[in-house]
Design a protein around this motif. Structure first.
Motif, PDB file in Angstrom:
ATOM      1  N   HIS B  61      17.215   6.762  37.905  1.00  0.00           N
ATOM      2  CA  HIS B  61      17.339   5.382  37.433  1.00  0.00           C
ATOM      3  C   HIS B  61      16.004   4.651  37.558  1.00  0.00           C
ATOM      4  O   HIS B  61      15.374   4.673  38.603  1.00  0.00           O
ATOM      5  N   GLY B  63      15.565   1.411  35.790  1.00  0.00           N
ATOM      6  CA  GLY B  63      15.715  -0.001  35.445  1.00  0.00           C
ATOM      7  C   GLY B  63      15.056  -0.339  34.129  1.00  0.00           C
ATOM      8  O   GLY B  63      14.410  -1.389  33.988  1.00  0.00           O
ATOM      9  N   GLU B  65      16.228  -1.259  31.229  1.00  0.00           N
ATOM     10  CA  GLU B  65      16.689  -2.457  30.529  1.00  0.00           C
ATOM     11  C   GLU B  65      16.093  -3.718  31.156  1.00  0.00           C
ATOM     12  O   GLU B  65      15.670  -4.644  30.461  1.00  0.00           O
ATOM     13  N   LYS B  66      16.036  -3.707  32.476  1.00  0.00           N
ATOM     14  CA  LYS B  66      15.456  -4.866  33.174  1.00  0.00           C
ATOM     15  C   LYS B  66      13.965  -4.980  32.845  1.00  0.00           C
ATOM     16  O   LYS B  66      13.443  -6.079  32.672  1.00  0.00           O
ATOM     17  N   MET B  67      13.315  -3.826  32.777  1.00  0.00           N
ATOM     18  CA  MET B  67      11.890  -3.842  32.437  1.00  0.00           C
ATOM     19  C   MET B  67      11.686  -4.415  31.037  1.00  0.00           C
ATOM     20  O   MET B  67      10.690  -5.103  30.770  1.00  0.00           O
ATOM     21  N   GLU B  69      13.222  -6.750  29.746  1.00  0.00           N
ATOM     22  CA  GLU B  69      13.289  -8.208  29.792  1.00  0.00           C
ATOM     23  C   GLU B  69      12.028  -8.808  30.397  1.00  0.00           C
ATOM     24  O   GLU B  69      11.861 -10.020  30.435  1.00  0.00           O
ATOM     25  N   ALA B  70      11.146  -7.960  30.891  1.00  0.00           N
ATOM     26  CA  ALA B  70       9.920  -8.450  31.521  1.00  0.00           C
ATOM     27  C   ALA B  70       8.700  -8.188  30.653  1.00  0.00           C
ATOM     28  O   ALA B  70       7.572  -8.409  31.070  1.00  0.00           O
ATOM     29  N   TRP B 339      15.559 -12.165  26.239  1.00  0.00           N
ATOM     30  CA  TRP B 339      16.308 -12.737  27.359  1.00  0.00           C
ATOM     31  C   TRP B 339      17.215 -11.663  27.963  1.00  0.00           C
ATOM     32  O   TRP B 339      17.443 -11.609  29.153  1.00  0.00           O
ATOM     33  N   ARG B 340      17.700 -10.790  27.091  1.00  0.00           N
ATOM     34  CA  ARG B 340      18.572  -9.716  27.588  1.00  0.00           C
ATOM     35  C   ARG B 340      18.371  -8.474  26.719  1.00  0.00           C
ATOM     36  O   ARG B 340      18.313  -8.561  25.494  1.00  0.00           O
ATOM     37  N   LYS B 342      20.000  -4.488  26.317  1.00  0.00           N
ATOM     38  CA  LYS B 342      21.005  -3.527  26.788  1.00  0.00           C
ATOM     39  C   LYS B 342      20.976  -2.333  25.839  1.00  0.00           C
ATOM     40  O   LYS B 342      20.869  -2.485  24.628  1.00  0.00           O
TER      41      LYS B 342
END
Lengths: 366, 382
Positions: B61, B63, B65-67, B69-70, B339-340, B342
């Motif tokens: 894992h 991350g 998807e979170k990356m 958003e950054a 913003w998101r 997925k």
């Protein structure tokens, strides 16, 4: 044809004469001869195993359109030596909680079994370490010690995958040994002897594979398939099953102990191919055609030990070809194949063979 | 583990007899030759019979998807091809579609053609690797090398075009990063010529082998209903009779202009999954040929604003990757960064079928089933 290449029986005689002159005492002479034979056999076995590892890689390379070993020595012939050195220098690990004594004994059992069995194979008319009147039975018996080694290895490793591999080995090798033995017996009823030397001599009129009508070829195929299973080779390599059991019974073995399993496998291949060559393909007996004297003389130009070695190696190559072509069977399919197909077929072959011998219906009955 | 507790030895056909042995658990993975990466399967066994399987995920894992958003949407393209690295082009394309839809960008015709060619070459490369690995999982090592031999040629084309052989990152929002190599058409035609007989060779070497058929027919049967309810897509679903392909059901790029067949089988076993993928390789050959013949000259990338800002709203793009439908959800708030983000991964849903279809089979069958589900772990863990 007067030199020693053709008449290898002169070599033991010459050695005996030399030792008798040197030592005098016949018991001492026998002892030295035994030690000499064991050393020669050990040397030969190691050399065979090493070279077969190389041959296997080369066959694989040709089947798979790649290079195989090419760097260490010409065509990589020194590759297995380098591998051997590497294996020797690796750490020799024993898992925690393993049954240490059995764990250490197992590779020895595997190796010793195949090593001893090779002593009974006749290479040429008089080139055989041990001549025994029930040689074939002894070889089959001693060959089964190998499965003990695998079972011991898997059980003592304290690893569930190894255990699964060992259980598979027990089921597989013992089952397939039955078919292999029955196939051999079908030919023994023709040959009328359990002595390897006499079995070869009985094929002077032609090799049993075709002299015994149909039965010869069927028994040969049964023995071939069963012996692939006995050697744990693809498509019967369930004991190792590297994609299922990671490496099966020898997962926990490293260094020289792993090498011993590995070498034992290759010696075992050579052994079963030697038995097959001796019983079905005439052993050291050259290829003769009844009546064609000219051709027979040509065949005789090749020395007997070369005939034997050539036949055995040709069978070894078939083993390797199969290995690089076939997928692996599943454990239940393997057992079904043996008990529901191979063994009944072997029994039928044996029955037919017995009838043929009783009636004398085979080619060139002496 | 809860799932495993629910399985009883007596539930499994053929094992109702009183047991002389104990059921036990074995870890297959995270390091195991046949879990195709760092996947851990906890097997509950009775002898060699599998009573239950629980996949344990998360070993790779990152991350992703979170990356996403950054970083900006163009930067995130670089991470998409690292999800399912065997569908790199399709993943890039999926993300590019979402961004293009959000920004209302029209992609030049030439780029559309290049995208299709690249995607179908990727599909073939992925299936070649899958075919080889399937052979190896079933104990035949030779197919593995044959598959790699042929895949090299596709990788060479990719390398000439964009410099990379695995994580291509060639399809970007607005088109493709640069025009194809001058030898491109010649190389692709040579490959098409070369590969057509190879598929026949594949069928003879592996599919024609009795042992292989014995090992795959009737193994790991996935029903169409179960496939639908688990969200299984791609060749795995089509082998179960679910006639769904994003290229046809929700067309994108120039797929509507191309003639191709979507192979569908009904048995839902390992053999059907094998057949569907073999047929798909043939279809891909045809698609590439058509796209190559109709490829126009012109620009390969639409003009993007110097700073891409994602407007308020949300978009979902879907593409048919080698393993099934990969979907990218993008939500913007008017800023430079999403913003998101997925990702809907085909591998995750396909792996979900494993516990249901492996009950009662042998350990060796788990390997075959997992191999024909054709999972790529980094796409599952993200």
């Amino acid at each position: 044809m007067d030199n020693w290449i053709w008449h290898t029986e002169r070599i033991p005689a010459a050695i005996t004469a030399f030792l008798t002159a040197l030592l005098g005492n016949p018991q001492l002479v026998d002892l030295v001869k035994m030690i000499l034979a064991a050393a020669l056999l050990a040397g030969f076995v190691s050399l065979t195993a090493l070279s077969l590892v190389w041959v296997e890689r080369k066959v694989a390379a040709h089947v798979q359109q790649r290079l195989g070993p090419m760097r260490v020595g010409p065509h990589g012939i020194l590759q297995t030596l380098a591998d051997g050195l590497k294996l020797l220098s690796k750490e020799n690990i024993t898992p925690l909680e393993a049954d240490r004594f059995i764990f250490h004994l197992a590779p020895l059992l595997c190796f010793a079994a195949t090593f001893v069995a090779l002593a009974f194979i006749p290479w040429a008319p008089d080139l055989q370490v041990v001549n025994f009147n029930v040689g074939l039975v002894f070889v089959l018996g001693i060959g089964s010690v190998g499965v003990l080694g695998i079972l011991a290895a898997g059980w003592s490793s304290n690893n569930k995958w190894s255990m699964l591999g060992a259980m598979r080995a027990g089921a597989q090798i013992i089952s397939y040994e039955l078919s292999a033995t029955i196939a051999l017996i079908s030919i023994l009823v023709f040959a009328g002897s359990l002595d390897f030397r006499e079995i070869v001599a009985s094929q002077a009129q032609g090799w049993w594979i075709w002299r015994a009508p149909l039965v010869g070829i069927v028994a040969f195929l049964i023995y071939g398939i069963a012996s692939i299973a006995e050697c744990n080779r693809t498509p019967f390599d369930l004991v190792e099953g590297e994609s299922e059991l990671t490496a099966g019974f020898h997962t926990e073995y490293a260094s020289i102990r792993f090498a011993m399993f590995f070498l034992a496998e290759f010696v075992n291949i050579f052994l079963v191919c030697s038995i097959s060559a001796t019983v079905f393909l005439g052993g050291w007996m050259p290829f003769h055609i009844g009546g064609a004297a000219g051709f027979n003389r040509l065949a005789d130009l090749i020395p007997p030990w070369a005939w034997f070695y050539g036949k055995a190696m040709a069978l070894v190559l078939v083993f390797m070809w199969v290995r690089w072509t076939f997928p692996r069977l599943r454990v239940d399919q393997m057992m079904r194949f043996e008990w529901k197909f191979l063994m009944p077929l072997a029994f039928v072959t044996l029955a037919v063979a017995s009838c043929l011998v009783t009636a004398g219906w085979y080619f060139f009955p002496g | 583990m809860e799932l495993l507790k629910a399985f009883k030895t007596a539930d499994v056909p053929g094992t109702e007899a009183p047991m002389a042995y104990e059921d036990y658990f074995v870890n297959m993975g995270p390091q195991h030759p046949s879990t195709h990466g760092v996947l851990r399967l906890v097997l509950k066994l009775a002898g060699e019979t599998v009573l239950g399987v629980t996949p344990v995920l998360g070993y790779v894992h990152r991350g992703v998807e979170k990356m996403g958003e950054a970083m900006t949407v163009v930067q995130f393209t670089h991470l998409t091809d690292r999800l399912d690295y065997l569908s790199a082009h399709m993943n890039n394309w999926g993300w590019a579609l979402a961004v293009e839809e959000a920004l209302g960008i029209e992609v030049p015709e030439r780029a559309q053609h290049i995208r299709v060619i690249m995607a179908e070459l990727t599909r073939m490369a992925s299936h070649q690797l899958w075919w080889g690995v399937l052979g190896m999982d079933l104990g035949a090592f030779t197919p593995f090398l044959y598959g790699f031999r042929d895949r090299e040629r596709i990788n060479d084309i990719f390398e000439k075009t964009c410099g990379a052989r695995l994580t291509m990152n060639y399809i970007r929002p607005g088109g493709v990063v640069q025009d194809v190599d001058e030898d491109f058409a010649k190389d692709v035609r040579a490959f098409l010529e070369y590969f057509a007989p190879c598929i026949t060779e594949y069928e003879e070497l592996l599919g024609g082998n009795l042992v292989f058929q014995e090992r795959t027919k009737g193994i790991g049967v996935l029903s169409a209903d179960l496939a639908r309810s688990l969200g299984v897509t791609g060749p795995t679903a089509r082998a179960s009779g679910v006639d769904y392909d994003v290229r046809r059901a929700r067309p994108y790029g120039i797929y509507p202009q191309l003639a191709f067949r979507v192979p569908v089988m009904s048995a839902g076993d390992c053999w059907a999954r094998y057949q569907v993928r073999i047929d798909e390789m043939r279809e891909s050959l045809g698609i590439v040929r058509q796209a190559l013949e109709s490829m126009p000259e012109g620009p390969v990338r639409a003009k993007l604003p110097a700073i891409v800002k994602i407007p308020k709203g949300h978009w979902l793009s879907r593409v048919e990757a080698a393993r099934g439908e990969i979907a990218f959800y993008l939500q913007g708030d008017g800023g430079e960064k999403p913003w998101r983000v997925k990702v809907r991964s085909p591998n995750f849903s396909n792996l979900a079928a494993l516990p249901y279809i492996s009950k009662g089979h042998r350990v060796a069958d788990i390997v075959a089933i997992l191999s024909t589900l054709d999972v790529v772990i980094p796409c599952i863990d993200r």
